[in-house]
Scaffold this active site. Structure first.
Site, short mmCIF file in Angstrom:
data_model
loop_
_atom_site.label_atom_id
_atom_site.label_comp_id
_atom_site.label_asym_id
_atom_site.label_seq_id
_atom_site.Cartn_x
_atom_site.Cartn_y
_atom_site.Cartn_z
N CYS A 20 25.68 34.10 51.26
CA CYS A 20 24.77 34.94 50.49
C CYS A 20 24.16 36.06 51.33
O CYS A 20 23.42 36.90 50.82
CB CYS A 20 23.67 34.08 49.88
SG CYS A 20 24.28 33.09 48.49
N HIS A 143 40.75 34.34 38.18
CA HIS A 143 41.44 35.59 38.46
C HIS A 143 41.62 35.72 39.97
O HIS A 143 40.74 35.34 40.74
CB HIS A 143 40.63 36.78 37.93
CG HIS A 143 41.35 38.09 38.04
ND1 HIS A 143 42.52 38.37 37.39
CD2 HIS A 143 41.05 39.21 38.76
CE1 HIS A 143 42.92 39.59 37.68
NE2 HIS A 143 42.05 40.12 38.52
#
Length: 357
Positions: A20, A143
């Protein structure tokens, strides 16, 4: 020492920022979002982007609301299986932070296929799959793209009763703040990248970042719990400020009570600090009141970007024991009271001091 990838380059060497800590700085993000054109919102959209909450929530009927979120980032560790576990745990956390039960996920995969062996990429996906199995959900699709840097994460979805949705903006004056996990992941990740992280520090980082925030749905059912969020890339200070802004209040943090991962203060003193920590402070430091003797190292810990961090609960004082009890039932032994909510003052966050030993 920490396990590295034997079949290719260090994963962390391929990313300009890990976990993060990859997040766009809060000040820059504010400018980007400010320039976007607002669209008409349907009444069924119960939670959107208005308070930078953890996930979007769409009401399906009187007893169900759909929670949807996505999170992905570059490697924070070199072990591909552990990178996959951390990224998946982090993504699912936002569903728990809304008080929802996860139901399924979609994988988001970007990999430098000419640099990383397919076996390594497969281990990353296996790590994410293992976490989804632990959460009781399938990876139902996804994806993939060929990317310069390795990127992995999930779209995560969950269900919650509309009455149990917990926003980050509904804290009330007089509430007590409870933090579910210790902080310091960014410090440990910086030490890992510099090859300064001892084995026990590495194990502590893996354990912390791969622990699912499963307490969220049970916490959300407590009437005394008013607000819920998780601590991620903007650091403890940043997510406390999001809570304060949303509720138009001030949060007071008792720094001496904030749990730290083992060894992080010593590592920070040795210079193991992420660039994201400084960017975080630059973005919101003017909203924070610090004690006069607060050190630069402590400031770095306060703004340290957390990957797959703990839940932060704002609850009525008479619910604190119930909140701590739920955390304990879910194995969060470090959960502790770290502050409280006050009427709005000049600063959104006031830190009470006394340096940690």
């Amino acid at each position: 020492m920490n396990e590295k990838n034997p079949n290719g380059p260090r994963l962390t060497s391929l990313s300009h920022g890990g976990g993060c800590g990859c997040k766009i700085a809060p000040g820059v993000l504010s400018e980007i979002l400010r320039s976007t054109t607002a669209m008409p919102l349907p009444p069924e959209l119960l939670v959107g982007i208005e308070t930078a909450d953890d996930a979007a929530v769409y009401k399906l009927n009187d007893s169900q609301a759909l929670v949807a979120t996505t999170d992905f980032f570059m490697p924070i560790v070199d072990d591909p299986f552990e990178f996959g576990r951390i990224a998946a745990t982090n993504a699912i956390s936002d569903v728990y932070a809304m008080g929802a039960q996860p139901i399924m996920a979609l994988a988001l995969v970007g990999m430098p296929v000419n640099v990383l062996p397919l076996s390594v990429i497969g281990k990353i996906l296996d790590g994410g799959q293992s976490v989804c199995r632990a959460a009781g959900i399938p990876i139902a699709g996804g994806h993939t793209i060929d990317s310069v840097e390795p990127i992995y994460g999930l779209v995560a979805m969950g269900l919650v009763h509309p009455d149990h949705i917990k926003r980050n903006a509904d804290a009330q004056v007089g509430d007590v703040l409870v933090l579910g996990k210790p902080i310091g992941v960014g410090i440990l990740s910086a030490a890992l990248k510099k090859e300064m992280l001892p084995d026990d520090g590495y194990q502590a980082m893996i354990s912390n970042t791969t622990k699912l925030n499963t307490a969220g749905p049970d916490l959300a059912k407590l009437k005394g719990v008013h607000a819920l969020t998780d601590i991620t890339g903007f650091g403890l200070a940043g997510h406390l400020l999001e809570m304060a802004r949303g509720a138009k209040c001030t949060v007071r943090l008792n720094w001496t009570e904030v749990p730290l991962l083992p060894g992080v203060k010593a590592l920070a003193n040795q210079g193991c600090i992420t660039g994201a920590s400084g960017r975080n402070w630059q973005g919101y430091g003017s909203e924070v009141s610090l004690p006069s003797n607060f050190s630069s190292v402590e400031q770095s810990l306060l703004t340290d970007p957390q990957t797959s961090g703990g839940l932060l609960v704002s609850c009525a004082p008479d619910s604190v024991n119930d909140v701590l009890g739920i955390f304990k039932q879910h194995g969060f032994d470090h959960a502790t009271v770290v502050g409280h909510v006050e009427a709005q003052q000049k600063h959104g966050l006031v830190v009470d001091q006394k340096a940690q030993a």
